[in-house]
Write a protein that holds these residues in place. Structure first.
Motif, PDB file in Angstrom:
ATOM      1  N   LYS A  13       0.389  -1.347  -0.150  1.00 47.79           N
ATOM      2  CA  LYS A  13      -0.118   0.414  -0.217  1.00 47.79           C
ATOM      3  C   LYS A  13       1.245   1.349   0.549  1.00 47.79           C
ATOM      4  O   LYS A  13       0.421   2.426   0.902  1.00 47.79           O
ATOM      5  CB  LYS A  13      -1.032  -0.263   1.106  1.00 47.79           C
ATOM      6  CG  LYS A  13      -1.388  -1.386   1.571  1.00 47.79           C
ATOM      7  CD  LYS A  13      -2.650  -1.323   0.309  1.00 47.79           C
ATOM      8  CE  LYS A  13      -3.337  -2.487  -0.131  1.00 47.79           C
ATOM      9  NZ  LYS A  13      -4.577  -2.874  -0.742  1.00 47.79           N
ATOM     10  N   SER A  14       1.925   1.165  -0.377  1.00 51.18           N
ATOM     11  CA  SER A  14       3.392   2.144  -0.700  1.00 51.18           C
ATOM     12  C   SER A  14       2.260   3.531  -2.203  1.00 51.18           C
ATOM     13  O   SER A  14       1.520   3.200  -2.769  1.00 51.18           O
ATOM     14  CB  SER A  14       4.652   2.191  -1.282  1.00 51.18           C
ATOM     15  OG  SER A  14       4.217   1.514  -2.580  1.00 51.18           O
ATOM     16  N   GLU A  15       2.986   4.037  -1.796  1.00 51.50           N
ATOM     17  CA  GLU A  15       2.572   5.515  -2.521  1.00 51.50           C
ATOM     18  C   GLU A  15       3.730   5.719  -3.670  1.00 51.50           C
ATOM     19  O   GLU A  15       4.743   4.227  -3.575  1.00 51.50           O
ATOM     20  CB  GLU A  15       3.052   6.899  -1.889  1.00 51.50           C
ATOM     21  CG  GLU A  15       2.613   7.695  -1.044  1.00 51.50           C
ATOM     22  CD  GLU A  15       1.067   7.798  -0.946  1.00 51.50           C
ATOM     23  OE1 GLU A  15       0.722   8.224  -2.439  1.00 51.50           O
ATOM     24  OE2 GLU A  15      -0.324   7.610   0.083  1.00 51.50           O
ATOM     25  N   GLU A  16       2.918   5.601  -4.955  1.00 54.70           N
ATOM     26  CA  GLU A  16       3.491   5.039  -6.219  1.00 54.70           C
ATOM     27  C   GLU A  16       5.033   5.967  -6.253  1.00 54.70           C
ATOM     28  O   GLU A  16       5.856   5.263  -6.506  1.00 54.70           O
ATOM     29  CB  GLU A  16       2.807   5.920  -7.369  1.00 54.70           C
ATOM     30  CG  GLU A  16       3.345   5.848  -8.786  1.00 54.70           C
ATOM     31  CD  GLU A  16       2.423   6.017  -9.847  1.00 54.70           C
ATOM     32  OE1 GLU A  16       2.903   5.592 -11.241  1.00 54.70           O
ATOM     33  OE2 GLU A  16       0.990   6.259  -9.892  1.00 54.70           O
ATOM     34  N   GLN A  17       5.264   6.957  -5.593  1.00 54.38           N
ATOM     35  CA  GLN A  17       6.581   7.913  -6.003  1.00 54.38           C
ATOM     36  C   GLN A  17       7.491   6.818  -5.008  1.00 54.38           C
ATOM     37  O   GLN A  17       9.180   6.807  -5.572  1.00 54.38           O
ATOM     38  CB  GLN A  17       6.710   8.910  -4.913  1.00 54.38           C
ATOM     39  CG  GLN A  17       5.990   9.842  -3.946  1.00 54.38           C
ATOM     40  CD  GLN A  17       5.849  11.242  -3.182  1.00 54.38           C
ATOM     41  OE1 GLN A  17       5.817  11.802  -4.339  1.00 54.38           O
ATOM     42  NE2 GLN A  17       5.851  10.903  -2.238  1.00 54.38           N
ATOM     43  N   ASP A  18       6.776   6.611  -3.706  1.00 54.49           N
ATOM     44  CA  ASP A  18       7.492   5.716  -3.390  1.00 54.49           C
ATOM     45  C   ASP A  18       8.852   4.501  -3.803  1.00 54.49           C
ATOM     46  O   ASP A  18       9.892   3.996  -3.579  1.00 54.49           O
ATOM     47  CB  ASP A  18       7.088   5.223  -2.341  1.00 54.49           C
ATOM     48  CG  ASP A  18       7.360   6.296  -0.843  1.00 54.49           C
ATOM     49  OD1 ASP A  18       8.168   7.648  -0.808  1.00 54.49           O
ATOM     50  OD2 ASP A  18       6.198   6.448   0.064  1.00 54.49           O
ATOM     51  N   ASP A  19       7.422   3.280  -4.691  1.00 51.73           N
ATOM     52  CA  ASP A  19       7.718   3.247  -5.769  1.00 51.73           C
ATOM     53  C   ASP A  19       9.082   3.256  -6.506  1.00 51.73           C
ATOM     54  O   ASP A  19      10.088   2.196  -6.710  1.00 51.73           O
ATOM     55  CB  ASP A  19       6.847   1.862  -6.033  1.00 51.73           C
ATOM     56  CG  ASP A  19       5.772   1.220  -5.089  1.00 51.73           C
ATOM     57  OD1 ASP A  19       6.313   1.439  -3.756  1.00 51.73           O
ATOM     58  OD2 ASP A  19       4.368   1.625  -5.460  1.00 51.73           O
ATOM     59  N   HIS A  20       8.737   4.480  -6.958  1.00 53.87           N
ATOM     60  CA  HIS A  20       9.841   4.901  -7.563  1.00 53.87           C
ATOM     61  C   HIS A  20      11.115   4.554  -7.509  1.00 53.87           C
ATOM     62  O   HIS A  20      12.367   4.564  -8.107  1.00 53.87           O
ATOM     63  CB  HIS A  20       9.588   5.842  -8.598  1.00 53.87           C
ATOM     64  CG  HIS A  20       8.084   5.884 -10.374  1.00 53.87           C
ATOM     65  ND1 HIS A  20       8.482   5.675 -11.150  1.00 53.87           N
ATOM     66  CD2 HIS A  20       6.896   5.752  -9.574  1.00 53.87           C
ATOM     67  CE1 HIS A  20       7.586   5.205 -12.276  1.00 53.87           C
ATOM     68  NE2 HIS A  20       6.660   5.645 -10.991  1.00 53.87           N
ATOM     69  N   LYS A  21      11.480   5.851  -6.191  1.00 53.30           N
ATOM     70  CA  LYS A  21      12.416   5.861  -5.773  1.00 53.30           C
ATOM     71  C   LYS A  21      13.601   4.100  -5.308  1.00 53.30           C
ATOM     72  O   LYS A  21      14.278   3.512  -5.508  1.00 53.30           O
ATOM     73  CB  LYS A  21      12.515   6.260  -4.446  1.00 53.30           C
ATOM     74  CG  LYS A  21      12.544   7.766  -4.212  1.00 53.30           C
ATOM     75  CD  LYS A  21      12.088   8.417  -3.017  1.00 53.30           C
ATOM     76  CE  LYS A  21      11.390  10.228  -2.869  1.00 53.30           C
ATOM     77  NZ  LYS A  21      11.064   9.849  -1.867  1.00 53.30           N
ATOM     78  N   ILE A  22      12.049   2.892  -4.901  1.00 51.74           N
ATOM     79  CA  ILE A  22      12.819   2.153  -4.208  1.00 51.74           C
ATOM     80  C   ILE A  22      13.296   1.119  -5.919  1.00 51.74           C
ATOM     81  O   ILE A  22      14.098   0.326  -5.493  1.00 51.74           O
ATOM     82  CB  ILE A  22      11.879   0.844  -3.905  1.00 51.74           C
ATOM     83  CG1 ILE A  22      11.690   1.493  -2.574  1.00 51.74           C
ATOM     84  CG2 ILE A  22      12.407  -0.535  -4.068  1.00 51.74           C
ATOM     85  CD1 ILE A  22      10.419   0.522  -1.636  1.00 51.74           C
ATOM     86  N   ILE A  23      12.703   0.929  -6.947  1.00 52.60           N
ATOM     87  CA  ILE A  23      13.130   0.704  -8.104  1.00 52.60           C
ATOM     88  C   ILE A  23      14.572   1.360  -8.857  1.00 52.60           C
ATOM     89  O   ILE A  23      15.124   0.132  -9.112  1.00 52.60           O
ATOM     90  CB  ILE A  23      12.071   0.515  -9.640  1.00 52.60           C
ATOM     91  CG1 ILE A  23      10.794  -0.392  -8.732  1.00 52.60           C
ATOM     92  CG2 ILE A  23      12.238  -0.001 -10.725  1.00 52.60           C
ATOM     93  CD1 ILE A  23       9.184  -0.056  -9.441  1.00 52.60           C
ATOM     94  N   LYS A  24      14.296   2.631  -8.711  1.00 52.76           N
ATOM     95  CA  LYS A  24      15.664   3.251  -9.317  1.00 52.76           C
ATOM     96  C   LYS A  24      17.204   2.562  -8.321  1.00 52.76           C
ATOM     97  O   LYS A  24      17.912   2.534  -8.982  1.00 52.76           O
ATOM     98  CB  LYS A  24      15.717   4.453  -8.193  1.00 52.76           C
ATOM     99  CG  LYS A  24      14.390   4.962 -10.431  1.00 52.76           C
ATOM    100  CD  LYS A  24      14.124   6.563  -9.862  1.00 52.76           C
ATOM    101  CE  LYS A  24      13.181   7.068 -11.547  1.00 52.76           C
ATOM    102  NZ  LYS A  24      12.946   8.738 -11.259  1.00 52.76           N
ATOM    103  N   LEU A  25      16.724   2.697  -6.966  1.00 49.60           N
ATOM    104  CA  LEU A  25      17.707   1.924  -5.849  1.00 49.60           C
ATOM    105  C   LEU A  25      18.863   0.468  -6.463  1.00 49.60           C
ATOM    106  O   LEU A  25      19.133  -0.063  -7.331  1.00 49.60           O
ATOM    107  CB  LEU A  25      17.703   2.174  -4.610  1.00 49.60           C
ATOM    108  CG  LEU A  25      18.400   1.844  -3.898  1.00 49.60           C
ATOM    109  CD1 LEU A  25      20.005   2.513  -4.276  1.00 49.60           C
ATOM    110  CD2 LEU A  25      18.077   2.167  -2.327  1.00 49.60           C
ATOM    111  N   MET A  26      17.076  -0.174  -7.377  1.00 52.94           N
ATOM    112  CA  MET A  26      17.553  -1.564  -7.828  1.00 52.94           C
ATOM    113  C   MET A  26      18.581  -2.127  -8.999  1.00 52.94           C
ATOM    114  O   MET A  26      19.170  -2.764  -8.684  1.00 52.94           O
ATOM    115  CB  MET A  26      15.949  -2.570  -7.244  1.00 52.94           C
ATOM    116  CG  MET A  26      15.765  -2.936  -5.859  1.00 52.94           C
ATOM    117  SD  MET A  26      14.252  -3.339  -6.288  1.00 52.94           S
ATOM    118  CE  MET A  26      14.666  -5.002  -6.780  1.00 52.94           C
ATOM    119  N   ASN A  27      17.786  -0.512  -9.791  1.00 51.58           N
ATOM    120  CA  ASN A  27      18.348  -0.608 -10.824  1.00 51.58           C
ATOM    121  C   ASN A  27      20.121  -0.286 -10.770  1.00 51.58           C
ATOM    122  O   ASN A  27      20.697  -0.533 -11.481  1.00 51.58           O
ATOM    123  CB  ASN A  27      17.452   0.367 -11.748  1.00 51.58           C
ATOM    124  CG  ASN A  27      16.702   0.459 -12.354  1.00 51.58           C
ATOM    125  OD1 ASN A  27      16.223  -1.222 -12.060  1.00 51.58           O
ATOM    126  ND2 ASN A  27      15.501   1.003 -12.523  1.00 51.58           N
TER     127      ASN A  27
END
Length: 235
Positions: A13-27
């Motif tokens: 149930k996270s915010e979409e902007q937080d999802d983007h931050k995590i994904i970019k870090l994994m990248n």
């Protein structure tokens, strides 16, 4: 190095902007693949599908059927990676039932069918399964999967808030060794497995250690231990 994750890399149930931050870090860290956990499905199929263009890594799952066309095309039952002369087959599995439009096929049967294809048909030297199972789930857990599995060499699981002390080695349905490794969530620990193979691509030894956040390299090396020495391999 093969950098992979066992799912639930997003917050529920996270915010979409937080999802983007995590994904970019994994990248940025160079992750190559992960499986689909309940957190990734917590906001529905469309939300996960909208995040796919940001991901530089693969999503794998062999027992979910998605009604969302984008997810069904992008999430693969397995991928194959090459490291030098070693051919690695990677799959994933889950048992989350709360997302509308996702059909769940029997996890253990799905893993065995996929692993058999990777080992026998596609001639992979190493077969790895990513799971969102914990050791304590009643019906589906990593230890049960290990015992009924065929052709799987390594199971990597994840469980929020819990870290196993060491990796585990169990016998599968064919009486071969299968390894289970489970690191900590949110980067509290990262598991590292080092395989050695001979000229025939048969595994001869495995080294396992956990890298602990905030611990220097010398202290981290002290956590390293030889899990077991293999004389024969799953062939």
């Amino acid at each position: 190095t093969l950098k992979i994750d066992s799912g639930n890399f997003l917050k529920a149930k996270s915010e979409e902007q937080d999802d983007h931050k995590i994904i970019k870090l994994m990248n940025k860290m160079g992750y190559m693949a992960t499986t689909v956990g309940k957190n990734e499905l917590s906001m529905g199929q469309e939300r996960l599908a909208s995040l796919l263009p940001v991901m530089d890594f693969e999503l794998v799952n062999c027992n979910y059927s998605f009604s969302n066309t984008t997810l069904s095309e992008r999430i693969k039952p397995y991928i194959i990676l090459h490291f030098g002369k070693v051919k690695i087959g990677l799959t994933g599995v889950g048992c989350h039932k709360a997302t509308s439009g996702v059909k769940i096929n029997e996890p253990f049967k799905s893993v065995n069918a996929t692993a058999q294809k990777l080992k026998n048909d596609l001639k992979c030297d190493l077969v790895v399964c990513l799971t969102e199972f914990s050791h304590n789930q009643r019906i589906y857990n990593n230890k049960k999967l290990a015992k009924v599995s065929r052709y799987v060499h390594l199971i990597i699981g994840g469980e929020t808030g819990k870290v196993e002390k060491n990796a585990h080695s169990l016998k599968n349905a064919m009486n071969y060794d299968v390894m289970i490794s489970q690191a900590g969530s949110e980067g509290t620990t990262v598991g590292e497995l080092t395989y050695e193979v001979n000229q025939f691509n048969i595994i001869t030894s495995i080294m396992h250690k956990y890298k602990i956040s905030g611990m220097n390299e010398y202290a981290s090396l002290k956590q390293q231990h030889e899990v077991f020495q293999i004389l024969t391999s799953n062939t």
